[in-house]
Design a protein around this motif. Structure first.
Motif, short mmCIF file in Angstrom:
data_model
loop_
_atom_site.label_atom_id
_atom_site.label_comp_id
_atom_site.label_asym_id
_atom_site.label_seq_id
_atom_site.Cartn_x
_atom_site.Cartn_y
_atom_site.Cartn_z
N THR A 14 12.57 -50.74 13.96
CA THR A 14 13.84 -50.68 13.24
C THR A 14 13.92 -49.43 12.38
O THR A 14 13.97 -49.50 11.17
N PHE A 15 13.90 -48.31 13.02
CA PHE A 15 14.21 -47.10 12.25
C PHE A 15 15.43 -46.38 12.81
O PHE A 15 16.46 -46.32 12.18
N CYS A 16 15.33 -45.85 14.04
CA CYS A 16 16.48 -45.10 14.53
C CYS A 16 17.20 -45.85 15.65
O CYS A 16 16.75 -46.89 16.10
N ASN A 37 2.43 -47.24 20.27
CA ASN A 37 3.64 -46.77 20.97
C ASN A 37 4.68 -46.15 20.04
O ASN A 37 5.50 -45.36 20.47
N GLY A 38 4.72 -46.52 18.79
CA GLY A 38 5.73 -45.98 17.88
C GLY A 38 5.51 -44.50 17.62
O GLY A 38 4.40 -43.99 17.74
N CYS A 39 6.59 -43.81 17.25
CA CYS A 39 6.48 -42.39 16.90
C CYS A 39 5.98 -42.29 15.45
O CYS A 39 5.74 -43.29 14.79
N ALA A 40 5.86 -41.06 14.97
CA ALA A 40 5.34 -40.85 13.61
C ALA A 40 6.17 -41.59 12.56
O ALA A 40 5.63 -42.20 11.63
N ILE A 41 7.49 -41.58 12.73
CA ILE A 41 8.34 -42.25 11.73
C ILE A 41 8.13 -43.77 11.82
O ILE A 41 8.04 -44.46 10.81
N SER A 42 8.05 -44.25 13.05
CA SER A 42 7.85 -45.68 13.26
C SER A 42 6.56 -46.15 12.59
O SER A 42 6.50 -47.20 11.95
N ALA A 155 15.00 -36.57 14.64
CA ALA A 155 15.73 -37.77 14.24
C ALA A 155 15.49 -38.96 15.17
O ALA A 155 15.60 -40.11 14.74
N HIS A 156 15.19 -38.70 16.42
CA HIS A 156 14.94 -39.77 17.40
C HIS A 156 13.73 -39.36 18.22
O HIS A 156 13.86 -39.04 19.41
N PRO A 157 12.56 -39.36 17.61
CA PRO A 157 11.40 -38.71 18.24
C PRO A 157 11.07 -39.17 19.65
O PRO A 157 10.56 -38.39 20.44
N ARG A 158 11.34 -40.42 20.00
CA ARG A 158 10.98 -40.86 21.35
C ARG A 158 12.14 -40.81 22.33
O ARG A 158 12.00 -41.23 23.48
N HIS A 159 13.27 -40.30 21.89
CA HIS A 159 14.42 -40.31 22.79
C HIS A 159 14.10 -39.56 24.08
O HIS A 159 14.28 -40.08 25.18
S1 SF4 Z 1 12.20 -43.13 18.36
FE1 SF4 Z 1 10.64 -43.63 16.85
S2 SF4 Z 1 11.81 -44.18 15.03
FE2 SF4 Z 1 13.23 -44.26 16.75
S3 SF4 Z 1 13.17 -46.41 17.36
FE3 SF4 Z 1 11.71 -45.29 18.67
S4 SF4 Z 1 9.77 -45.55 17.62
FE4 SF4 Z 1 11.36 -46.07 16.13
#
Ligand code: SF4
Ligand SMILES: [Zn+2]
Lengths: 431, 582, 133
Positions: A14-16, A37-42, A155-159
């Motif tokens: 629940t970040f981006c 699996n989460g990115c740095a922000i996650s 802003a959306h590191p895993r996009h």
């Molecule tokens: S890109 Fe990163 S911050 Fe955005 S939803 Fe995926 S893991 Fe979370």
């Protein structure tokens, strides 16, 4: 749900607005110890969830009981003539639904953070409609993906790595079968991740889009360059767009917040519609807060409108520019603010913030933020998607169920329950 | 909260039980119609009022992402239609695409108590359940879409009807659906390639399937499972002049499927007004030559018993077209010269090309619109068996559900039809036989086509669409005396009374009086859970996990709608589908 | 050497460190470090006569604020970048063209070297706004 001992699988982050739902969270006692699996922000969001928390309700800086804080909140609300309820994009749908009920009950204005992110996207769609896309479809089919005024690397590191630069059913080799381009005024980190970066001059997005439309329609233009790009290059871009099999345009705040605002989006939508006369194209806004799409959705089904809704007459009315938070504050119209899961003091322009410091503010947030510094009433909340469940909507409209993986700090409850308590006491007072 | 009631002296129309305009007492206890109410029952004297079962609407788009996109894109259509809050009821907007609370209230005021959302992308079902939380006063059901899903294609391609049936069963259980919706099979998928299909045997890009194999495969799977509602079908070639012929071909193709139960019908053809356009003699398939296909189709209907129909009547004025038929919506946008606001929403795996939304105004003076208007009326007035047909506007496509009273007035009153024939383009008279038709629907005919028949078509006739013992106490009381009111000669009275009942009861509770809703009830959800045999169940779990993990962009375990959103609303009917071979 | 002011368009947006720091908490020094920054191109740095990390003052039509200069080799001359947050917003007027959306992108500003100025902490900044300064 798959939870073995203290491991939670398929947890949505629940970040981006990507709302990646493949996160594996490991909990040890009352601590989250691992985010796979989460990115740095996650990782920061989950593992650092206990940092910088607001743990106790306060009124004018003094710690009070939850009941006392609610009591003061209700006093503020009942003595206000023009309450603004704002935020809601970083919380789950049920909290949003309670906020509309509160707005209806008190005849207030309720706005979500859309007004300062993709509000212009909605206004553009109100001019022209919108031919959207969905993330799996992009992965399976899209051979040309263009980011415009978006910086997913930040802003959306895993996009890109998780959704786009992946093999799909009909794009077997994502490196060669799919081209990713970036159009922006600045060479961001994303520029290094894409196959081609096209720099345009600031404030020329609208001209460049309209030029592409003209070229796609086969018009000849009597200029040598637009927005810093030569006509020859623009012609080549137009041809590439027309000859893609399935194109996708992801656009960010570089298009919505810049010179032209909704006119940029209107033009981008029309560009995509034009392209559909030749081939298949769709577009998607890069929604920032994880549940800002949900805020638009819930607001729309409950009130009929996606944001900027006024209940002063006992029924919902919609007027962006009028009932939008920045305008309500900058005009000095709001005489109290109930802020939920947002930080307007950090994110609004100065005069809006300056008015905000002059009126009573009730702030509901899990963390200490800038708005808590000026709020008269601070009520701590559980973090949705970590400490309480709920539902949220991904940027392409997919709803997902959020998990509770850990107990909230003692005495801290979800946004929706805080709002229900306020509504309950209000109903008593208003009888 | 339940009440005991005796509704005395009303003039009752209950065609399922052979009651046509009899003065009767109706007893209600604990939400059901009973033989005798307890002695403490509340008595309401309905002398001089007409009483019917609550209305049943099997095809009305009342929730989901396409509706929300429409609301977002067109706030103008709701702006001047406020629905204020009261002490007991929530507020909203009540234009052609009302907000959720208002949707429930407006239906209650009209005497409707059961409504089906006929186009649910199953992947997005969680959002639908959340919305239902805010649509009060109804029993709601949903029909997931299966017709352009890559998973369906895989099973159809393999000729694996058991696998297809199991996928349907799995989905209905996991997301809480009632039946199977099919929209332009193969065509919406082709739209992901900027294409469409039109012939029964056209190719679908990348797959060895055709519209024919998809529609017959799905119809067969529905029969195998024994679902109470037959396949709900939006054919290919929607809105194309002359499509009455391709529609009949498609119905012929599906006619080969054997019904598995008592019910003879294997397919429900929806919104025939859009599917059954004719052309003038020697004419071409274009709007210039369009003619009513109503008579042709009525003739086909009278001869073939394997299908049911709803009208999808267009009602003139502003409407909002929204279908899972992406290429049709795009062609409608092109028809406006690219001026209309065209929206398109693809859905991962299940709807690759996407649903479309285009605001559209049906103009009385438009020759094409006038002909489309007349076709469905001509059909309705020429069919013999009303039990296979129900009234609809395909809300909000042909117009909002609030136009049902207008539709009823056209069917009940020749005078009203003459009045409208005078208002619309002359092609309506010249290219149809409507002007010569004398038939007028009776109140009993209206009771059949707005509650009894639709309940049967949905397979809900045990509890819905009638007032016999054991039925749900969903009751509409209209404030006119049928013995003394000449509705046919006073069409304005039809409009008045069918828009606002005297009373509406939902599950034995009075929800509205004289059109004012005074009670906000939680809706309930009607669903079907087919039980598969163990082997098939294990096979489908395994195969779906593999396909969904590969094709969807979210996790397999996040596909089902969690219990928390369902258990307080859902009334699942478990059906035995264990006979489907593994 | 310091050769006076530069005139640029400054744009704001998200950065990874801003996003991470925001998650950690806005009242942390991490957050301040992440957002009290102005990225400049090499030419601008040179004409201001400053090195990476030195303080600059950014002036818009409605105010001025001191932030830390940071060299960004990929920026084009004429454009500067400040991460979205209170420092950028301090310079921004609230006019939304009746859309609800302020002009977060491409704000015209003047930048000067300001070695003597102190960068406000988040708390100080909040106080400043509150006092209407
Ligand atoms: S890109 Fe990163 S911050 Fe955005 S939803 Fe995926 S893991 Fe979370
Ligand atoms: Zn429909």
């Amino acid at each position: 749900m798959t939870e073995a001992n203290n491991i939670f699988n398929a947890v949505p982050c629940t970040f981006c607005g990507c709302l990646c739902d493949d996160i594996i969270i490991e909990v040890d006692g009352n601590r989250i110890v691992k985010n796979t699996n989460g990115c740095a922000i996650s990782k920061e969001r989950f593992i650092g969830h206990a940092e910088n928390r607001c743990l106790e309700p306060t009124v004018s800086g003094k710690t009070v009981s939850l009941e006392k804080a609610i009591e003061r909140a209700v006093e503020i609300i009942t003595s206000s003539k023009r309450l603004l309820i704002y935020g809601l994009s970083s919380t789950e749908n049920d909290a949003q639904r309670e906020a509309y009920r509160l707005a209806e009950l008190t005849g207030s204005v309720v706005d979500n953070t859309t007004s300062v992110c993709h509000g212009p996207t909605i206004l553009g769609a109100q001019e022209s409609g919108e031919a959207t896309s969905s993330l799996a479809e992009v992965r399976h089919r899209s051979d040309l993906v263009i980011y415009w005024g978006a910086n997913p690397a930040a802003a959306h590191p895993r996009h890109i790595p998780h959704y786009i630069r992946q093999p799909g059913e009909y794009i077997k080799d994502p490196k060669n079968d799919r081209k990713i381009w970036l159009i922006d005024i600045r060479e961001t980190t994303t520029a290094r991740m894409v196959d081609r970066f096209i720099r345009i001059e600031p404030r020329t997005d609208l001209e460049v889009i309209q030029t592409l439309r003209a070229l796609i329609r086969g018009h000849k233009l009597d200029v040598s360059q637009v927005g810093g790009i030569s006509i020859a290059d623009l012609e080549e871009i137009a041809i590439a767009m027309k000859s893609a099999k399935y194109g996708t345009l992801f656009f960010g705040l570089g298009l919505t917040q810049s010179w032209g605002r909704h006119r940029n989006i209107d033009a981008a939508i029309r560009l995509i519609q034009d392209l559909n006369a030749h081939t298949k194209w769709g577009l998607l806004p890069m929604r920032g807060h994880y549940n800002v799409s949900g805020a638009n959705k819930t607001s729309t089904w409950v009130t009929g409108y996606p944001y900027a809704v006024d209940f002063a007459r006992g029924y919902p009315r919609f007027s962006p520019g009028e009932y939008t938070a920045v305008d309500m504050l900058a005009r000095g119209e709001a005489d109290a603010l109930l802020n939920i899961a947002a930080d307007p003091v950090a994110h609004f322009p100065r005069s809006a913030v300056s008015h905000l410091t002059k009126i009573p503010v009730i702030n509901i947030d899990p963390k200490i933020n800038m708005t808590s510094q000026v709020a008269e009433v601070n009520i701590p909340a559980a973090i949705a998607g970590i400490e309480c469940d709920g539902a949220a909507t991904r940027m392409d409209g997919l709803p997902l169920y959020l998990r509770k993986v850990i107990e909230p700090p003692e005495g801290v409850i979800p946004d929706r329950d805080i709002l229900r308590m306020i509504i309950k006491s209000l109903e008593k007072v208003m009888k | 909260m339940t009440e005991h009631l005796i509704l005395k002296n009303g003039v009752v129309f209950d065609p399922m039980n052979g009651v046509e305009g009899e003065v009767m007492d109706i007893c209600v206890s604990e939400g059901k119609i009973v033989e005798k109410a307890p002695s403490n029952a509340k008595v309401i004297d309905l002398k001089g009022n007409t009483v019917m079962a609550g209305g049943v609407d099997p095809h009305s788009h009342i929730l989901g992402s396409k509706l929300n996109v429409a609301r977002v894109v067109s706030p103008d259509v709701n702006r001047h239609h406020p629905y204020p809050a009261t002490k007991k009821t929530r507020s909203g907007v009540a234009g052609i695409i009302p907000s959720s609370f208002a949707t429930g209230f407006l239906y209650s005021a009209m005497g409707y108590t059961t409504v089906v959302e006929p186009a649910l992308p199953a992947t997005k079902a969680l959002g639908a359940w959340e919305e239902i939380e805010d649509i009060p006063g109804l029993d709601i059901a949903m029909l997931p879409l299966f017709c352009n899903s890559m998973i369906s294609f895989k099973y159809v391609q393999d000729g694996d009807i058991s696998g297809l049936a199991a996928y349907i069963a799995w989905t209905l259980k996991k997301v809480g659906g009632l039946g199977v919706k099919v929209v332009n099979p193969g065509g919406t998928y082709a739209w992901a390639y900027g294409k469409n299909v039109c012939g029964l045997d056209d190719e679908v890009p990348e797959w060895d399937v055709t519209p024919r194999t998809i529609m017959t495969g799905l119809a067969e799977a529905v029969q195998e499972l024994g679902l109470p509602h037959q396949m709900h079908f939006h054919p290919t070639n929607l809105g194309r002049p002359g499509n009455v012929h391709t529609t009949m071909q498609q119905l012929d193709a599906i006619g080969g499927i054997k019904p598995s139960g008592k019910k003879k019908e294997v397919v429900h053809l929806t919104h025939m007004a859009f599917d059954c356009l004719g052309v003038v003699e020697e004419g071409m398939s274009n709007w210039k030559d369009v003619a009513s296909g109503g008579l042709t189709f009525a003739d086909y209907y009278n001869k073939h018993k394997h299908f049911t129909v709803d009208l999808g009547q267009i009602t003139f004025g502003q409407s909002m077209t929204m279908t899972g038929d992406g290429p049709f919506q795009h062609s409608l946008y092109l028809l406006t010269g690219g001026k209309a606001k065209w929206s398109n929403i693809p859905v991962d795996v299940e709807l690759p090309g996407g649903a479309g939304i285009v605001p559209f105004t049906f103009e009385p003076k438009s020759p094409a619109n006038a002909v489309q208007w007349v076709g469905s009326l001509e059909f309705a007035l020429n069919i013999k068996d009303l039990w296979r047909m129900f009234l609809s506007t395909d809300h909000p496509n042909g117009g909002p559900f609030l136009k049902y009273p207008l539709l009823i007035s056209w069917l009940m009153s020749k005078k009203q039809r003459e009045h409208w024939l005078g208002k619309v383009h002359k092609f309506a008279s010249e290219r149809s036989t409507l002007a010569e038709i004398e038939r007028e629907y009776s109140l009993n005919d209206i009771a059949i086509t707005t509650r009894a028949a639709p309940a049967k078509i949905l397979g809900l006739e045990k509890t819905k669409g009638h007032l016999g013992l054991g039925a749900d106490a969903d009751i509409a009381v209209y404030g006119f005396n049928p013995e003394k009111t000449d509705l046919a000669n006073n069409p304005d009275l039809i409009l008045k009374h069918f828009l606002q009942t005297e009373f509406t009861f939902k599950g034995g509770l009075q929800v509205s009086k004289k059109g004012i809703v005074g009670k906000q009830l939680h809706s309930r959800v009607i669903s079907v859970h087919p039980e598969l045999n163990q082997d098939l169940s294990q096979r489908i779990d395994r195969e779906l996990e593999e396909m969904m993990s590969k094709w969807f962009s979210h996790s397999f375990s996040n596909y089902p709608v969690p219990k928390r959103y369902r258990e307080h609303l859902e009334m699942p009917t478990v059906i035995d589908s264990t006979a489907v071979k593994a | 050497m310091n050769s006076g002011s530069v005139y640029v368009l400054v744009t704001s947006g998200r950065t990874l460190s801003q996003g991470r720091a925001m998650e950690k908490g806005k009242m942390t020094s991490d957050y301040e470090d992440a957002v009290a920054v102005c990225e400049l191109d090499a030419t601008s740095m040179e004409s201001l006569g400053i090195e990476n990390g030195e303080t600059v003052v950014v002036k818009s039509g409605i105010g001025e604020i001191a932030v830390k200069a940071k060299l960004n080799k990929n920026l084009h001359p004429g454009l500067a970048f400040i991460p979205c947050g209170p420092y950028f917003n301090y310079l921004l007027d609230s006019y939304t063209q009746h859309t609800g959306m302020p002009g977060f992108k491409s704000l015209a500003v003047t930048i000067d070297a300001a070695p003597e100025m102190k960068i406000s902490t988040i708390e100080e900044l909040a106080k400043k706004i509150k006092e209407g300064k």
